[in-house]
Motif scaffolding. Structure first.
Motif, PDB file in Angstrom:
ATOM      1  N   MET A 105       0.819  -1.189   0.000  1.00  0.00           N
ATOM      2  CA  MET A 105       0.000   0.000   0.000  1.00  0.00           C
ATOM      3  C   MET A 105       0.858   1.246   0.000  1.00  0.00           C
ATOM      4  O   MET A 105       0.550   2.239  -0.636  1.00  0.00           O
ATOM      5  N   ASN A 164      -7.037   8.485  -1.631  1.00  0.00           N
ATOM      6  CA  ASN A 164      -6.199   7.349  -1.270  1.00  0.00           C
ATOM      7  C   ASN A 164      -4.967   7.817  -0.494  1.00  0.00           C
ATOM      8  O   ASN A 164      -4.574   7.197   0.494  1.00  0.00           O
ATOM      9  N   GLU A 202      -6.434  -0.914 -10.035  1.00  0.00           N
ATOM     10  CA  GLU A 202      -6.482   0.145  -9.021  1.00  0.00           C
ATOM     11  C   GLU A 202      -7.624  -0.112  -8.031  1.00  0.00           C
ATOM     12  O   GLU A 202      -7.514   0.233  -6.848  1.00  0.00           O
ATOM     13  N   GLN A 212      -6.247  -2.626  -5.675  1.00  0.00           N
ATOM     14  CA  GLN A 212      -5.367  -2.004  -4.693  1.00  0.00           C
ATOM     15  C   GLN A 212      -6.168  -1.320  -3.590  1.00  0.00           C
ATOM     16  O   GLN A 212      -5.815  -1.377  -2.407  1.00  0.00           O
ATOM     17  N   SER A 213      -7.282  -0.702  -3.962  1.00  0.00           N
ATOM     18  CA  SER A 213      -8.130  -0.056  -2.960  1.00  0.00           C
ATOM     19  C   SER A 213      -8.736  -1.085  -2.002  1.00  0.00           C
ATOM     20  O   SER A 213      -8.800  -0.852  -0.791  1.00  0.00           O
ATOM     21  N   TYR A 221      -7.408  -3.940  -1.262  1.00  0.00           N
ATOM     22  CA  TYR A 221      -6.277  -4.411  -0.453  1.00  0.00           C
ATOM     23  C   TYR A 221      -5.977  -3.430   0.677  1.00  0.00           C
ATOM     24  O   TYR A 221      -5.799  -3.824   1.839  1.00  0.00           O
ATOM     25  N   ASN A 222      -5.910  -2.136   0.333  1.00  0.00           N
ATOM     26  CA  ASN A 222      -5.657  -1.108   1.339  1.00  0.00           C
ATOM     27  C   ASN A 222      -6.724  -1.119   2.431  1.00  0.00           C
ATOM     28  O   ASN A 222      -6.421  -1.017   3.621  1.00  0.00           O
ATOM     29  N   ALA A 239      -9.758  -8.258  -3.611  1.00  0.00           N
ATOM     30  CA  ALA A 239      -8.493  -7.833  -4.212  1.00  0.00           C
ATOM     31  C   ALA A 239      -7.825  -9.000  -4.924  1.00  0.00           C
ATOM     32  O   ALA A 239      -7.324  -8.865  -6.054  1.00  0.00           O
ATOM     33  N   ARG A 299      -7.073  -9.450  -9.027  1.00  0.00           N
ATOM     34  CA  ARG A 299      -5.683  -9.619  -9.452  1.00  0.00           C
ATOM     35  C   ARG A 299      -5.483 -10.929 -10.196  1.00  0.00           C
ATOM     36  O   ARG A 299      -4.723 -10.992 -11.160  1.00  0.00           O
ATOM     37  N   CYS A 316      -1.079  -8.518 -13.804  1.00  0.00           N
ATOM     38  CA  CYS A 316      -0.704  -8.390 -12.405  1.00  0.00           C
ATOM     39  C   CYS A 316       0.520  -9.248 -12.112  1.00  0.00           C
ATOM     40  O   CYS A 316       0.593 -10.408 -12.504  1.00  0.00           O
ATOM     41  N   VAL A 374       2.757 -10.031  -6.502  1.00  0.00           N
ATOM     42  CA  VAL A 374       1.630  -9.312  -5.908  1.00  0.00           C
ATOM     43  C   VAL A 374       0.501 -10.289  -5.587  1.00  0.00           C
ATOM     44  O   VAL A 374      -0.126 -10.208  -4.522  1.00  0.00           O
ATOM     45  N   THR A 420      -0.866 -11.202  -1.857  1.00  0.00           N
ATOM     46  CA  THR A 420      -2.279 -11.070  -1.502  1.00  0.00           C
ATOM     47  C   THR A 420      -2.805 -12.369  -0.909  1.00  0.00           C
ATOM     48  O   THR A 420      -3.571 -12.361   0.072  1.00  0.00           O
TER      49      THR A 420
END
Length: 248
Positions: free
Chosen positions: A1, A43, A79, A82-83, A85-86, A107, A111, A118, A122, A126
């Motif tokens: 992140m 973000n 993206e 990623q959000s 995941y965050n 997430a 991916r 991807c 990563v 995850t």
């Protein structure tokens, strides 16, 4: 992140200044239209709040950024992954493990669907994050299934003689052992040990650590004689490594 703003695990001065400037920019915004730039700014605000341990604020900003990205980019964009995941990381800090698992799973799904879009590392990262969340929520069977998937993924990616594959075997073995599945864990440990010995040598730290895990497992199984032999071998290997001497 935090890959944009972190260096060696700490927030860089340049990264912090960028976040501050972006914070001021976002606070001054009066435009009601959604945009990727605003989503990025939200973000970044979430990142800052997360790092300052303001988890409720971070969650709010991540959710706003996520919803904006889903609206503008669709459900399958990286993206958006990623959000999710965050958001999972923040929810984990808040002890909202069910929400964290749901977001981390989303997430991962995005991916994996991205295929070549991807990076494999990563995807594996995850999977590991999701497995850890399942362990924290006491869903050890869920964690075990994920560690098994990581083993299969690393095997296909790296082959069966790679120490990174051995690491995956070791993680699965630990999980199975914690679940009480000792007969399942033992061959995983033994396979990892074989690879570590082949790649790093008998007296390597990896081999000695794995051999000691095997000793503990054998003791739990009631095979005290073999457990003692494995433990003594691991200690001897560690002494050899410390002295820099060969057993031969």
């Amino acid at each position: 992140m935090m890959r944009v703003y972190q260096k060696n695990g700490t927030l860089t001065a340049t990264g912090l200044e960028r976040l501050r400037k972006r914070t001021l920019t976002l606070e001054e915004l009066t435009v009601e239209e959604d945009s990727l730039e605003i989503a990025k700014a939200l973000n970044d605000l979430a990142v800052m709040n997360h790092m300052q341990k303001n988890f409720d604020n971070a969650e709010s900003f991540f959710l706003r950024s996520l919803n904006m990205r889903r609206k503008l980019l669709g459900e399958n964009h990286l993206e958006v992954a990623q959000s999710f995941y965050n958001l999972a990381l923040v929810n984990a800090e808040q002890k909202k493990l069910k929400s964290a698992i749901e977001s981390m799973q989303k997430a991962l799904d995005i991916r994996q669907r991205a295929n070549s879009g991807c990076n494999d590392d990563v995807i594996i990262s995850t999977m590991k994050g999701l497995a850890l969340l399942h362990k924290k929520s006491k869903d050890r069977n869920g964690a075990s299934r994920l560690y098994a998937k990581i083993v299969d993924y690393q095997k296909q990616l790296l082959g069966e003689r790679n120490p990174i594959y051995a690491n995956a075997l070791l993680n699965q073995a630990v999980c199975e052992s914690q679940n009480g599945n000792l007969d399942t864990a033992l061959p995983l440990y033994e396979k990892a040990l074989e690879i570590y010995r082949s790649c790093h040598g008998d007296d390597s730290q990896q081999a000695s650590h794995t051999l000691r895990n095997i000793a503990v497992l054998l003791y739990q199984k009631g095979d005290h004689e073999k457990a003692a032999l494995a433990y003594k071998k691991s200690v001897k290997n560690e002494q050899i490594a410390a002295c820099g001497k060969s057993p031969w």
